[in-house]
Design an enzyme around this catalytic site. Structure first.
Site, PDB file in Angstrom:
ATOM      1  N   CYS A   1     -14.620   7.850   2.913  1.00  0.00           N
ATOM      2  CA  CYS A   1     -15.552   8.212   3.985  1.00  0.00           C
ATOM      3  C   CYS A   1     -15.951   6.940   4.735  1.00  0.00           C
ATOM      4  O   CYS A   1     -16.397   5.965   4.123  1.00  0.00           O
ATOM      5  CB  CYS A   1     -16.788   8.896   3.405  1.00  0.00           C
ATOM      6  SG  CYS A   1     -17.994   9.300   4.691  1.00  0.00           S
TER       7      CYS A   1
ATOM      8  N   CYS B   1     -20.451   8.230   2.507  1.00  0.00           N
ATOM      9  CA  CYS B   1     -21.492   9.244   2.379  1.00  0.00           C
ATOM     10  C   CYS B   1     -21.916   9.513   0.937  1.00  0.00           C
ATOM     11  O   CYS B   1     -22.952  10.113   0.706  1.00  0.00           O
ATOM     12  CB  CYS B   1     -21.043  10.552   3.026  1.00  0.00           C
ATOM     13  SG  CYS B   1     -19.820  11.466   2.057  1.00  0.00           S
TER      14      CYS B   1
ATOM     15  N   ALA C   1      14.898  -9.506  -3.221  1.00  0.00           N
ATOM     16  CA  ALA C   1      14.320  -8.998  -4.466  1.00  0.00           C
ATOM     17  C   ALA C   1      15.274  -8.024  -5.164  1.00  0.00           C
ATOM     18  O   ALA C   1      15.490  -8.119  -6.377  1.00  0.00           O
ATOM     19  CB  ALA C   1      12.997  -8.300  -4.153  1.00  0.00           C
TER      20      ALA C   1
ATOM     21  N   HIS D   1      -4.495  -4.395  -2.225  1.00  0.00           N
ATOM     22  CA  HIS D   1      -4.886  -4.040  -0.849  1.00  0.00           C
ATOM     23  C   HIS D   1      -5.061  -2.538  -0.657  1.00  0.00           C
ATOM     24  O   HIS D   1      -4.980  -2.052   0.468  1.00  0.00           O
ATOM     25  CB  HIS D   1      -3.861  -4.590   0.152  1.00  0.00           C
ATOM     26  CG  HIS D   1      -3.894  -6.094   0.277  1.00  0.00           C
ATOM     27  ND1 HIS D   1      -2.905  -6.836   0.883  1.00  0.00           N
ATOM     28  CD2 HIS D   1      -4.821  -7.000  -0.135  1.00  0.00           C
ATOM     29  CE1 HIS D   1      -3.220  -8.130   0.839  1.00  0.00           C
ATOM     30  NE2 HIS D   1      -4.373  -8.252   0.211  1.00  0.00           N
TER      31      HIS D   1
ATOM     32  N   VAL E   1       0.834  -1.203   0.000  1.00  0.00           N
ATOM     33  CA  VAL E   1       0.000   0.000   0.000  1.00  0.00           C
ATOM     34  C   VAL E   1       0.871   1.256   0.000  1.00  0.00           C
ATOM     35  O   VAL E   1       0.358   2.365   0.102  1.00  0.00           O
ATOM     36  CB  VAL E   1      -0.958   0.001   1.222  1.00  0.00           C
ATOM     37  CG1 VAL E   1      -1.957  -1.144   1.110  1.00  0.00           C
ATOM     38  CG2 VAL E   1      -0.197  -0.086   2.550  1.00  0.00           C
TER      39      VAL E   1
HETATM   40  P1  OAD Z   1       4.863 -10.257   4.803  1.00  0.00           P
HETATM   41  O1  OAD Z   1       5.466  -9.326   5.810  1.00  0.00           O
HETATM   42  O2  OAD Z   1       3.894 -11.265   5.298  1.00  0.00           O
HETATM   43  O3  OAD Z   1       6.021 -11.062   4.080  1.00  0.00           O
HETATM   44  C1  OAD Z   1       7.142 -10.405   3.597  1.00  0.00           C
HETATM   45  C2  OAD Z   1       8.005 -11.434   2.895  1.00  0.00           C
HETATM   46  O4  OAD Z   1       9.091 -10.762   2.317  1.00  0.00           O
HETATM   47  C3  OAD Z   1       8.570 -12.516   3.799  1.00  0.00           C
HETATM   48  O5  OAD Z   1       8.283 -13.782   3.252  1.00  0.00           O
HETATM   49  C4  OAD Z   1      10.088 -12.248   3.791  1.00  0.00           C
HETATM   50  O6  OAD Z   1      10.855 -13.441   3.821  1.00  0.00           O
HETATM   51  C5  OAD Z   1      10.241 -11.548   2.479  1.00  0.00           C
HETATM   52  N1  OAD Z   1      11.385 -10.618   2.382  1.00  0.00           N
HETATM   53  C6  OAD Z   1      11.996  -9.888   3.354  1.00  0.00           C
HETATM   54  N2  OAD Z   1      12.980  -9.124   2.827  1.00  0.00           N
HETATM   55  C7  OAD Z   1      12.977  -9.367   1.488  1.00  0.00           C
HETATM   56  C8  OAD Z   1      13.751  -8.888   0.394  1.00  0.00           C
HETATM   57  N3  OAD Z   1      14.732  -7.981   0.565  1.00  0.00           N
HETATM   58  N4  OAD Z   1      13.461  -9.367  -0.833  1.00  0.00           N
HETATM   59  C9  OAD Z   1      12.476 -10.290  -1.022  1.00  0.00           C
HETATM   60  N5  OAD Z   1      11.719 -10.763  -0.032  1.00  0.00           N
HETATM   61  C10 OAD Z   1      11.967 -10.313   1.212  1.00  0.00           C
HETATM   62  O7  OAD Z   1       4.270  -9.338   3.645  1.00  0.00           O
HETATM   63  P2  OAD Z   1       3.127  -9.676   2.600  1.00  0.00           P
HETATM   64  O8  OAD Z   1       3.255 -11.038   2.069  1.00  0.00           O
HETATM   65  O9  OAD Z   1       3.085  -8.529   1.657  1.00  0.00           O
HETATM   66  O10 OAD Z   1      -2.252  -7.011   4.563  1.00  0.00           O
HETATM   67  O11 OAD Z   1       1.834  -9.595   3.513  1.00  0.00           O
HETATM   68  C11 OAD Z   1       0.600  -9.788   2.948  1.00  0.00           C
HETATM   69  C12 OAD Z   1      -0.410  -8.926   3.662  1.00  0.00           C
HETATM   70  O12 OAD Z   1      -0.366  -9.207   5.057  1.00  0.00           O
HETATM   71  C13 OAD Z   1      -0.128  -7.424   3.576  1.00  0.00           C
HETATM   72  O13 OAD Z   1      -0.625  -6.850   2.402  1.00  0.00           O
HETATM   73  C14 OAD Z   1      -0.834  -6.908   4.788  1.00  0.00           C
HETATM   74  C15 OAD Z   1      -0.328  -7.944   5.771  1.00  0.00           C
HETATM   75  O14 OAD Z   1      -1.041  -8.095   6.931  1.00  0.00           O
HETATM   76  C16 OAD Z   1      -3.097  -6.196   5.183  1.00  0.00           C
HETATM   77  O15 OAD Z   1      -2.732  -5.301   5.924  1.00  0.00           O
HETATM   78  C17 OAD Z   1      -4.520  -6.490   4.857  1.00  0.00           C
END
Ligand code: OAD
Length: 252
Positions: free
Chosen positions: A129, A133, A236, A121, A105
């Site tokens: 709102c 609204c 990455a 997301h 986000v």
């Molecule tokens: P996470 O925090 O769950 O996972 C991040 C991932 O990035 C982990 O698997 C790490 O191993 C990996 N990681 C860390 N450093 C990295 C790097 N330099 N290069 C590549 N990978 C790396 O994040 P998301 O999978 O995005 O949702 O989480 C999914 C959703 O859970 C988010 O959108 C958010 C969260 O709660 C909401 O808030 C609804």
């Protein structure tokens, strides 16, 4: 096979591809200094999602929720896109059909210049709102420092909420449709996501089911690691840089 061979294999697949879909998560922004949610230093180690990222939490304590979002907006405002964002932006201009579906986000993909980002997301920089609204049914962009929290809806004066998808909420229909269409592709990459939050976590397998070559880039194993065609254990920003060197050698 060494990781370098894996990177070369993925480069070959990408060179032959015209339809590429990339799915990103918080790990892509880690090198920009934005904390991930899970893993070492992850936000969910210090904060509880049910107190900050649900509609119930907001109804209970909008100020607390907004303080957390305002803090994250401040962090992101001071951050810069990293090499991973830059390479993905370059691909968005190069492949015949390219879709980025991001769970992030923070807006760093857009700031790097990626075209047509599907924001699964929502965005930290959108507000809506809380009472829906109707003055701005789809919300509005606000990149200011917000000042006093919680901010107000400029149309009805009621509470404004962050324009993000919280736990228990539906993915925006347009984002879901765009992501679903993008599963018809030649190569699908999941980068920097822990692959535990659905429906995003199911996208790469969905692309595989439709015949795409699937790959994951993540320094840690995830639930998707064993089912993708190729899992590259790495960061990455480093793996994408190596890929880009192979795809576009200097001077070519
Ligand atoms: P996470 O925090 O769950 O996972 C991040 C991932 O990035 C982990 O698997 C790490 O191993 C990996 N990681 C860390 N450093 C990295 C790097 N330099 N290069 C590549 N990978 C790396 O994040 P998301 O999978 O995005 O949702 O989480 C999914 C959703 O859970 C988010 O959108 C958010 C969260 O709660 C909401 O808030 C609804």
């Amino acid at each position: 096979m060494t990781p370098q061979d894996d990177v070369s294999l993925l480069a070959e697949r990408l060179r032959a591809a015209s339809r590429v879909t990339v799915i990103t998560g918080a790990g892509v922004s880690a090198a920009s200094g934005i904390p991930t949610f899970r893993g070492a230093g992850g936000l969910w180690n210090s904060f509880r999602p049910e107190q900050l990222a649900t509609a119930e939490a907001f109804a209970r304590n909008p100020r607390l929720v907004w303080e957390w979002y305002a803090w994250r907006r401040g962090l992101v405002a001071r951050a810069k896109p990293n090499r991973a964002h830059e390479v993905i932006a370059a691909w968005s201009a190069r492949f015949e059909r390219f879709t980025l579906v991001t769970q992030n986000v923070d807006g760093l993909h857009e700031r790097a210049g990626t075209r047509g980002v599907v924001r699964f997301h929502g965005s930290l920089w959108e507000l809506a709102c809380w009472d829906r609204c109707g003055g701005a049914p789809d919300g509005w962009t606000d990149e200011s420092d917000l000042g006093e929290v919680p901010p107000r809806c400029p149309h009805c004066g009621g509470l404004a909420r962050p324009g993000v998808v919280w736990f228990g909420e539906a993915i925006p229909a347009a984002a879901l449709a765009a992501a679903s269409a993008a599963l018809d592709c030649d190569v699908c990459l999941a980068i920097g996501t822990s692959a535990v939050v659905h429906p995003a976590a199911g996208l790469v397998a969905g692309a595989g089911g439709r015949g795409a070559f699937t790959a994951e880039i993540n320094p840690e194993a995830t639930p998707a690691t064993s089912s993708v065609d190729l899992a590259i254990p790495g960061r990455a920003e480093e793996v994408l840089d190596r890929l880009e060197v192979l795809l576009c050698p200097a001077g070519s």
